[in-house]
Design a protein around this motif. Structure first.
Motif, PDB file in Angstrom:
ATOM      1  N   LYS A 182       0.832  -1.196   0.000  1.00  0.00           N
ATOM      2  CA  LYS A 182       0.000   0.000   0.000  1.00  0.00           C
ATOM      3  C   LYS A 182       0.870   1.251   0.000  1.00  0.00           C
ATOM      4  O   LYS A 182       0.575   2.249  -0.654  1.00  0.00           O
ATOM      5  CB  LYS A 182      -0.934  -0.014   1.224  1.00  0.00           C
ATOM      6  CG  LYS A 182      -1.884   1.175   1.253  1.00  0.00           C
ATOM      7  CD  LYS A 182      -2.827   1.116   2.440  1.00  0.00           C
ATOM      8  CE  LYS A 182      -3.867   0.057   2.272  1.00  0.00           C
ATOM      9  NZ  LYS A 182      -4.861   0.066   3.351  1.00  0.00           N
ATOM     10  N   ASN A 199      -5.643  -3.279  -2.518  1.00  0.00           N
ATOM     11  CA  ASN A 199      -5.679  -2.761  -1.153  1.00  0.00           C
ATOM     12  C   ASN A 199      -5.744  -3.879  -0.113  1.00  0.00           C
ATOM     13  O   ASN A 199      -6.204  -4.992  -0.391  1.00  0.00           O
ATOM     14  CB  ASN A 199      -6.886  -1.835  -0.973  1.00  0.00           C
ATOM     15  CG  ASN A 199      -6.594  -0.429  -1.444  1.00  0.00           C
ATOM     16  OD1 ASN A 199      -5.978   0.364  -0.738  1.00  0.00           O
ATOM     17  ND2 ASN A 199      -7.032  -0.119  -2.658  1.00  0.00           N
ATOM     18  N   ASP A 200      -5.292  -3.551   1.087  1.00  0.00           N
ATOM     19  CA  ASP A 200      -5.336  -4.498   2.198  1.00  0.00           C
ATOM     20  C   ASP A 200      -6.778  -4.863   2.546  1.00  0.00           C
ATOM     21  O   ASP A 200      -7.693  -4.044   2.446  1.00  0.00           O
ATOM     22  CB  ASP A 200      -4.687  -3.899   3.448  1.00  0.00           C
ATOM     23  CG  ASP A 200      -3.196  -3.674   3.279  1.00  0.00           C
ATOM     24  OD1 ASP A 200      -2.608  -4.278   2.379  1.00  0.00           O
ATOM     25  OD2 ASP A 200      -2.637  -2.871   4.054  1.00  0.00           O
ATOM     26  N   THR A 212      -4.115  -9.010   0.975  1.00  0.00           N
ATOM     27  CA  THR A 212      -4.771  -8.061   0.080  1.00  0.00           C
ATOM     28  C   THR A 212      -5.822  -8.785  -0.743  1.00  0.00           C
ATOM     29  O   THR A 212      -5.754 -10.005  -0.937  1.00  0.00           O
ATOM     30  CB  THR A 212      -3.763  -7.379  -0.852  1.00  0.00           C
ATOM     31  OG1 THR A 212      -3.095  -8.391  -1.625  1.00  0.00           O
ATOM     32  CG2 THR A 212      -2.732  -6.566  -0.060  1.00  0.00           C
TER      33      THR A 212
END
Length: 304
Positions: free
Chosen positions: A5, A46-47, A298
């Protein structure tokens, strides 16, 4: 913040800086004309925000068992939920948390599922009461109530008879749970007095509806509802604080040996939920397990 990220953010900042330099003296209207839709699209790089329930929650206990998020260690089953998970203490907080984070995943009682979040298919099956009943959707568990074997509260006994009657089970069905079969019409004794019911926050919403319906046939009784969690429901019934305990799971051997008598009042599915902006519509059981054990960090590690 994880490295992936962080790198993505640095890249975005660099692109923005280059864009500003290239625009030179462009005014605000020029930026607006070329920018298009300013809202960012859902990005699988994204996480994952992993949201779970607190220890003692029957929904958590059933969830980790059904998805294999536990392993045998020294003769005991150990919950392997990642320490990265955010912990919520009720069904409503779980749904609010997922609704406010577009990269979140969580789980709730099927009967409590609202339109603020999205339930994903599991192993190709949609989370519906019909699919739970048919066995197509396999992520399900019993709703139990429990009492001491020597229960002497007449209001509690009469209320339990109502829950297990045609009228009570109609309330179960109306609230998207799977009702019991071969039930009979309610034959109450209209006792007066008070009974205390408490425990699982997953059982609590339908229990509230059952209490309302019971008051319609017995205005002499007062039923107090306390929403806690399944484990508290059982321990408080054992110590006499509750007349009837609620658990959204099977009772443990220690609870049975302490003198509790369980009664199944319905079957419920567990819906795996994501934010409504997420493009994820389906997950396998193994993918859910990899998320909750922390193997997948992710979204692009579990979806294309």
């Amino acid at each position: 913040m994880r490295m992936k990220k962080f790198i993505a953010i640095l890249s975005a900042v660099g692109m923005l800086a280059a864009g500003i330099t290239g625009c030179g003296g462009s005014d605000a209207s020029d930026v607006s004309d070329t920018s298009g839709d300013t809202q960012s699209e859902w990005d699988s790089s994204n996480d994952i925000t992993i949201v779970s329930r607190e220890e003692g929650s029957g929904t958590r206990g059933a969830f980790i068992e059904l998805f294999g998020i536990e392993e045998e260690q020294d003769g005991e089953k150990v919950d392997m939920t990642t320490e990265e998970a955010q912990i919520t203490n009720s069904t409503s907080v779980m749904m609010t948390t997922v609704a406010q984070d577009e990269y979140a995943i969580g789980y709730v009682s099927l009967g409590s599922l609202g339109d603020t979040v999205k339930a994903v298919k599991i192993d190709g099956a949609q989370a519906t009461a019909e699919n739970v009943k048919s066995g197509t959707y396999k992520v399900s568990r019993p709703f139990n109530i429990a009492t001491k074997e020597d229960l002497d509260n007449e209001v509690a006994k009469d209320f339990m008879n109502f829950i297990l009657s045609e009228e009570g089970q109609a309330v179960i069905t109306d609230n998207n749970y799977i009702a019991l079969e071969d039930v009979k019409p309610f034959e109450g004794t209209s006792p007066s007095g008070k009974a205390v019911v408490g425990g699982s926050s997953s059982v609590s919403p339908v229990m509230e509806k059952l209490i309302e319906a019971y008051k319609g046939v017995n205005a002499n009784a007062e039923i107090e509802l306390q929403t806690t969690d399944s484990t508290t429901g059982m321990t408080s019934t054992i110590d006499g604080s509750y007349d009837i305990g609620m658990a959204s799971r099977e009772l443990k051997n220690t609870e049975l040996s302490a003198g509790l008598k369980p009664t199944v009042i319905a079957t419920d599915g567990i819906a795996v939920i994501v934010n409504k902006s997420s493009t994820v519509d389906e997950l396998s059981s193994d993918q859910v397990k990899s998320i909750y054990t922390g193997d997948a960090l992710t979204w692009d590690e579990v979806v294309e």
